[in-house]
Write an enzyme that holds these catalytic residues in place. Structure first.
Site, PDB file in Angstrom:
ATOM      1  N   ASP A 138      38.288  61.801  61.178  1.00 49.95           N
ATOM      2  CA  ASP A 138      39.001  60.885  62.046  1.00 49.95           C
ATOM      3  C   ASP A 138      40.310  61.595  62.415  1.00 49.95           C
ATOM      4  OD1 ASP A 138      39.673  58.424  63.366  1.00 49.95           O
ATOM      5  OD2 ASP A 138      40.966  57.943  61.666  1.00 49.95           O
ATOM      6  N   ASP A 150      43.740  59.871  63.897  1.00 49.61           N
ATOM      7  CA  ASP A 150      44.966  59.142  63.554  1.00 49.61           C
ATOM      8  C   ASP A 150      44.948  58.722  62.090  1.00 49.61           C
ATOM      9  OD1 ASP A 150      46.240  58.920  66.250  1.00 49.61           O
ATOM     10  OD2 ASP A 150      44.349  57.918  66.704  1.00 49.61           O
TER      11      ASP A 150
END
Length: 235
Positions: free
Chosen positions: A29, A31
């Site tokens: 991922d 953020d």
């Protein structure tokens, strides 16, 4: 032991079994895992709320609970106008130079690449915005592919984005892990048949994430090297 060689329930790198099949690829991922974008995200959300909704306190804490999903999907879940997306994206681009990389992330990524471990990003952001940010940070070239939620039929928590990364990487799911800081990341990983690894060095809701029993729990980016390489594999 599970298929990763870890004990049942959330495991730390110390419980990693060096005899387990080595990791060939990592899907990240973005953020909260690679970059600390929360301050910029809050500012962009506040501006977008003021422009599209008006006065009042922006419900950013509720928005944070849905991170990992595509922005329009979060707006639908929260009952907020989709008109928030345009100013949110505009402000995110404008403020991108303020987004820092987490300490240790560049070194960790380069070490994994040096070990010929395939790297991909599967993010709730749009693909163009994610690639623009990573290029600005000097990290884009480290990844084989960066996939945004607008580039799959069903974004997280569906498995599509991780499956697409697997296809591009040409990686066996049994030798791939997904590193995320949200429940949607873990759900997407498991749906794609890859190990779900929880990253706790950002501003994630640790209690909620641990309740999902991730396969491995990491508290610093450097710990991922131990998971993927292991002491016995380090020359």
């Amino acid at each position: 032991m599970d298929r990763l060689g870890t004990s049942q329930g959330p495991a730390s790198p110390d419980t990693w079994d060096d005899e387990a099949q080595p990791i060939a690829a990592v899907v990240f991922d973005l953020d909260g895992v690679l970059v600390n974008s929360f301050a910029v995200m809050r500012q962009a959300f506040t501006t977008a709320y003021a422009e599209a909704v008006g006065d009042g306190e922006p419900p950013f804490e509720e928005y944070e609970r849905h991170l990992g999903r595509y922005f329009p999907d979060i707006m639908r879940i929260m009952g907020l106008p989709l008109e928030m997306e345009a100013p949110f994206v505009r402000e995110s681009y404008r403020l991108a130079h303020l987004v820092p990389v987490f300490d240790g992330v560049p070194e960790m990524l380069r070490e994994l690449r040096d070990r010929d471990i395939g790297l991909a990003v599967a993010t709730g952001k749009s693909g163009p915005r994610a690639r623009s940010l990573l290029e600005q940070l000097g990290l884009l070239d480290l990844f084989t592919v960066v996939i945004g939620s607008d580039e799959v039929a069903r974004p997280k928590p569906a498995p599509d984005i991780v499956l697409k990364a697997l296809g591009v990487l040409g990686s066996d799911p049994q030798r791939t892990i997904m590193v995320g800081d949200a429940v949607t990341d873990l759900t997407s990983a498991r749906g794609a048949g890859v190990a779900a690894v929880a990253a706790l060095w950002g501003e994630t809701d640790e209690e909620t994430l641990l309740a999902e029993s991730p396969d491995v729990v990491l508290r610093s980016p450097s710990e991922l090297l131990e998971v993927c390489v292991g002491r016995s594999r380090t020359p």
